[in-house]
Design a protein around this motif. Structure first.
Motif, PDB file in Angstrom:
ATOM      1  N   LYS A  42      10.885  -2.501   0.414  1.00  0.00           N
ATOM      2  CA  LYS A  42       9.647  -3.244   0.653  1.00  0.00           C
ATOM      3  C   LYS A  42       8.500  -2.749  -0.227  1.00  0.00           C
ATOM      4  CE  LYS A  42      11.002  -4.776   5.169  1.00  0.00           C
ATOM      5  NZ  LYS A  42      10.648  -5.066   6.522  1.00  0.00           N
ATOM      6  N   ALA A  43       8.775  -2.552  -1.504  1.00  0.00           N
ATOM      7  CA  ALA A  43       7.728  -2.165  -2.448  1.00  0.00           C
ATOM      8  C   ALA A  43       6.827  -3.350  -2.786  1.00  0.00           C
ATOM      9  CB  ALA A  43       8.346  -1.606  -3.725  1.00  0.00           C
ATOM     10  N   LEU A  44       7.376  -4.561  -2.724  1.00  0.00           N
ATOM     11  CA  LEU A  44       6.624  -5.769  -3.041  1.00  0.00           C
ATOM     12  C   LEU A  44       6.090  -6.390  -1.756  1.00  0.00           C
ATOM     13  CD1 LEU A  44       9.103  -7.342  -5.604  1.00  0.00           C
ATOM     14  CD2 LEU A  44       7.103  -5.929  -6.085  1.00  0.00           C
ATOM     15  N   THR A  45       4.878  -6.953  -1.830  1.00  0.00           N
ATOM     16  CA  THR A  45       4.307  -7.588  -0.645  1.00  0.00           C
ATOM     17  C   THR A  45       5.062  -8.871  -0.317  1.00  0.00           C
ATOM     18  OG1 THR A  45       2.694  -8.910  -1.868  1.00  0.00           O
ATOM     19  CG2 THR A  45       1.993  -6.695  -1.171  1.00  0.00           C
ATOM     20  N   GLU A  46       5.059  -9.226   0.959  1.00  0.00           N
ATOM     21  CA  GLU A  46       5.709 -10.468   1.410  1.00  0.00           C
ATOM     22  C   GLU A  46       5.082 -11.673   0.719  1.00  0.00           C
ATOM     23  OE1 GLU A  46       7.750 -11.082   4.464  1.00  0.00           O
ATOM     24  OE2 GLU A  46       8.224  -8.974   4.773  1.00  0.00           O
ATOM     25  N   GLU A  47       3.774 -11.655   0.560  1.00  0.00           N
ATOM     26  CA  GLU A  47       3.061 -12.763  -0.087  1.00  0.00           C
ATOM     27  C   GLU A  47       3.541 -12.943  -1.528  1.00  0.00           C
ATOM     28  OE1 GLU A  47      -1.551 -14.121  -0.866  1.00  0.00           O
ATOM     29  OE2 GLU A  47      -1.091 -11.977  -0.787  1.00  0.00           O
ATOM     30  N   PHE A  48       3.706 -11.845  -2.241  1.00  0.00           N
ATOM     31  CA  PHE A  48       4.154 -11.920  -3.629  1.00  0.00           C
ATOM     32  C   PHE A  48       5.584 -12.444  -3.723  1.00  0.00           C
ATOM     33  CE2 PHE A  48       6.235  -9.959  -7.324  1.00  0.00           C
ATOM     34  CZ  PHE A  48       5.496 -10.564  -8.315  1.00  0.00           C
ATOM     35  N   VAL A  49       6.469 -11.933  -2.874  1.00  0.00           N
ATOM     36  CA  VAL A  49       7.861 -12.382  -2.878  1.00  0.00           C
ATOM     37  C   VAL A  49       7.927 -13.877  -2.560  1.00  0.00           C
ATOM     38  CG1 VAL A  49      10.109 -12.136  -1.748  1.00  0.00           C
ATOM     39  CG2 VAL A  49       8.785 -10.103  -2.369  1.00  0.00           C
ATOM     40  N   SER A  50       7.139 -14.324  -1.605  1.00  0.00           N
ATOM     41  CA  SER A  50       7.096 -15.753  -1.259  1.00  0.00           C
ATOM     42  C   SER A  50       6.627 -16.590  -2.437  1.00  0.00           C
ATOM     43  CB  SER A  50       6.177 -15.986  -0.061  1.00  0.00           C
ATOM     44  OG  SER A  50       6.703 -15.403   1.097  1.00  0.00           O
ATOM     45  N   ALA A  51       5.649 -16.105  -3.180  1.00  0.00           N
ATOM     46  CA  ALA A  51       5.150 -16.830  -4.354  1.00  0.00           C
ATOM     47  C   ALA A  51       6.215 -16.938  -5.438  1.00  0.00           C
ATOM     48  CB  ALA A  51       3.895 -16.151  -4.902  1.00  0.00           C
ATOM     49  N   ILE A  52       6.998 -15.887  -5.620  1.00  0.00           N
ATOM     50  CA  ILE A  52       8.091 -15.921  -6.607  1.00  0.00           C
ATOM     51  C   ILE A  52       9.144 -16.937  -6.170  1.00  0.00           C
ATOM     52  CG2 ILE A  52      10.020 -14.600  -7.595  1.00  0.00           C
ATOM     53  CD1 ILE A  52       7.377 -13.882  -8.864  1.00  0.00           C
ATOM     54  N   LYS A  74       0.836  -1.199   0.000  1.00  0.00           N
ATOM     55  CA  LYS A  74       0.000   0.000   0.000  1.00  0.00           C
ATOM     56  C   LYS A  74       0.876   1.255   0.000  1.00  0.00           C
ATOM     57  CE  LYS A  74      -3.579   2.342   2.606  1.00  0.00           C
ATOM     58  NZ  LYS A  74      -4.283   2.452   3.880  1.00  0.00           N
ATOM     59  N   GLU A  75       1.955   1.228   0.778  1.00  0.00           N
ATOM     60  CA  GLU A  75       2.849   2.382   0.889  1.00  0.00           C
ATOM     61  C   GLU A  75       3.484   2.720  -0.467  1.00  0.00           C
ATOM     62  OE1 GLU A  75       2.154   0.483   4.658  1.00  0.00           O
ATOM     63  OE2 GLU A  75       3.103  -0.363   2.880  1.00  0.00           O
ATOM     64  N   PHE A  76       3.892   1.692  -1.190  1.00  0.00           N
ATOM     65  CA  PHE A  76       4.492   1.931  -2.499  1.00  0.00           C
ATOM     66  C   PHE A  76       3.449   2.460  -3.481  1.00  0.00           C
ATOM     67  CE2 PHE A  76       5.768   0.484  -6.785  1.00  0.00           C
ATOM     68  CZ  PHE A  76       6.928   1.234  -6.898  1.00  0.00           C
ATOM     69  N   SER A  77       2.254   1.885  -3.447  1.00  0.00           N
ATOM     70  CA  SER A  77       1.185   2.323  -4.350  1.00  0.00           C
ATOM     71  C   SER A  77       0.791   3.772  -4.109  1.00  0.00           C
ATOM     72  CB  SER A  77      -0.043   1.426  -4.198  1.00  0.00           C
ATOM     73  OG  SER A  77       0.273   0.109  -4.583  1.00  0.00           O
ATOM     74  N   GLU A  78       0.959   4.237  -2.874  1.00  0.00           N
ATOM     75  CA  GLU A  78       0.592   5.612  -2.532  1.00  0.00           C
ATOM     76  C   GLU A  78       1.738   6.606  -2.747  1.00  0.00           C
ATOM     77  OE1 GLU A  78      -0.822   5.231   1.471  1.00  0.00           O
ATOM     78  OE2 GLU A  78      -2.779   4.462   0.814  1.00  0.00           O
ATOM     79  N   CYS A  79       2.889   6.118  -3.150  1.00  0.00           N
ATOM     80  CA  CYS A  79       4.037   6.990  -3.404  1.00  0.00           C
ATOM     81  C   CYS A  79       3.724   7.892  -4.613  1.00  0.00           C
ATOM     82  CB  CYS A  79       5.262   6.136  -3.685  1.00  0.00           C
ATOM     83  SG  CYS A  79       6.763   7.075  -3.878  1.00  0.00           S
TER      84      CYS A  79
END
Length: 80
Positions: free
Chosen positions: A30-40, A6-11
């Motif tokens: 931390k622009a990418l969510t933890e969930e997304f990084v884990s999926a990658i 959310k923080e990155f999207s609001e930048c």
């Protein structure tokens, strides 16, 4: 699945532009969510190694690992 935090999207674009002008680059931890990084990571691990295999996989050569077809093996990476 959300890719960006959310923080990155609001930048603001203005903030990004200003940092590019001043520094020549823009960095946002931390622009990418933890969930997304884990999926990658999971996609990479599932397609980690394959020799003489009729599927897209990574390879090791001279101590370096390459997974060049992430778009083909990871829905998350494709979404990114």
């Amino acid at each position: 699945m959300e890719i960006f935090t959310k923080e990155f999207s609001e930048c603001s674009e203005q903030q990004i532009h200003q940092e590019l002008q001043e520094n020549g680059f823009f960095c946002f931890e931390k622009a990418l969510t933890e969930e997304f990084v884990s999926a990658i990571y999971k996609s990479v691990e599932e397609n980690r190694f394959g020799v003489n295999n009729n599927w897209i996989r990574g390879v090791y050569t001279e101590g370096q690992y390459y997974l060049t077809h992430m778009l083909a093996v990871s829905k998350e990476f494709y979404s990114y």
